[in-house]
Write a protein that holds these residues in place. Sequence first.
Motif, short mmCIF file in Angstrom:
data_model
loop_
_atom_site.label_atom_id
_atom_site.label_comp_id
_atom_site.label_asym_id
_atom_site.label_seq_id
_atom_site.Cartn_x
_atom_site.Cartn_y
_atom_site.Cartn_z
N SER A 86 0.95 -1.17 -0.09
CA SER A 86 -0.02 0.29 -0.24
C SER A 86 1.04 1.17 -0.66
O SER A 86 2.29 1.41 0.46
CB SER A 86 -0.56 0.02 1.48
OG SER A 86 -1.75 1.11 1.29
N ASN A 87 0.11 2.54 -0.80
CA ASN A 87 1.04 3.55 -0.57
C ASN A 87 0.77 4.23 0.47
O ASN A 87 1.45 5.44 0.84
CB ASN A 87 0.85 4.23 -1.74
CG ASN A 87 1.03 4.60 -3.44
OD1 ASN A 87 2.25 2.51 -3.48
ND2 ASN A 87 0.04 4.00 -3.84
N VAL A 88 -0.31 3.59 1.65
CA VAL A 88 -0.70 4.25 2.68
C VAL A 88 -0.39 3.61 4.33
O VAL A 88 -0.51 2.15 3.77
CB VAL A 88 -2.45 4.16 3.10
CG1 VAL A 88 -2.78 5.30 4.05
CG2 VAL A 88 -2.77 5.31 1.67
N VAL A 89 0.41 4.42 4.73
CA VAL A 89 0.92 3.96 5.98
C VAL A 89 0.11 4.16 7.44
O VAL A 89 -0.78 5.47 7.08
CB VAL A 89 2.29 3.73 6.80
CG1 VAL A 89 3.30 2.97 6.18
CG2 VAL A 89 3.27 5.79 6.50
N SER A 90 0.00 3.37 8.28
CA SER A 90 -0.91 4.32 9.70
C SER A 90 0.28 5.58 10.24
O SER A 90 1.18 5.63 10.02
CB SER A 90 -0.76 3.32 10.91
OG SER A 90 0.24 2.73 12.03
N LYS A 91 -0.47 5.94 11.33
CA LYS A 91 0.39 7.10 12.16
C LYS A 91 2.00 7.04 12.49
O LYS A 91 2.41 7.25 12.76
CB LYS A 91 -0.77 8.59 12.53
CG LYS A 91 0.44 9.07 13.30
CD LYS A 91 -0.88 10.33 14.10
CE LYS A 91 0.26 11.07 15.26
NZ LYS A 91 -1.24 11.98 15.86
N GLN A 92 1.55 5.61 13.68
CA GLN A 92 2.04 5.10 13.77
C GLN A 92 3.25 4.26 13.46
O GLN A 92 3.99 5.00 13.39
CB GLN A 92 1.08 4.25 15.34
CG GLN A 92 1.91 2.38 15.65
CD GLN A 92 1.54 2.04 16.58
OE1 GLN A 92 0.22 1.81 16.82
NE2 GLN A 92 2.42 1.27 17.39
#
Length: 227
Positions: A86-92
Amino acid sequence: MVTTNQLIVIKGTRHGLTLYLDDSCSFHDLYVELDRALSTDYMDTEDSMITVTVQLGNRYLHKEQKDKLRDLIRSKHKLVVQSMESNVVSKQDALQWKEDSEVQVRTKTVRSGQVLEVTGDLLLIGDVNPGGKVIATGNVFVLGNLRGIAHAGVEGNTAAVIVASYMDPVQLRIADFLSRAPDYESAGVYMECGYIDESKKIVIDRLQVLTKIRPELSGFGRSVLNG
């Protein structure tokens, strides 16, 4: 082989299948469409397991959603999920990445019996005396005398390096690899680096070689190497 649906694109390569999933629809609609897309007859002609890479685009999935997609894909014929990207990761995860990639600057002398440990790269402006130890998850840069123990890439990063203005260590460690001081008396060397070479051994070489063997070192790393 290319199969195109409204929300799913399936591309076959010599390495298996890549599933490109639409990142703008609801997860429910995506799941239903994926179930339909993987129910095609061509899957039945494969005699062995097929590895699958899932491209999520700009969609972030929670663990439960990933598990649900994995279970669906695995239930179809002989498909095995190799990875989900994914191109998106969590803030953590983003904060953890930031911590792991930061340079931690310390100005001190690490004396015998002392241990200095950081997350990320360590820039020590000072000496590591015999009996002293410095540890980092990333690279170790010592602007001073390294006469004690240095351990870089402590969590398994074999690409980490150890650099010192004066290299005369008791022990160097990179990830799980170990290099001890020679049994005979020898002089240290100035402006040297330690790294793991192609033979999976820690070698000490001229500082200038890092720009060739570790070109990924950039920004602060390059300023340290180039003076």
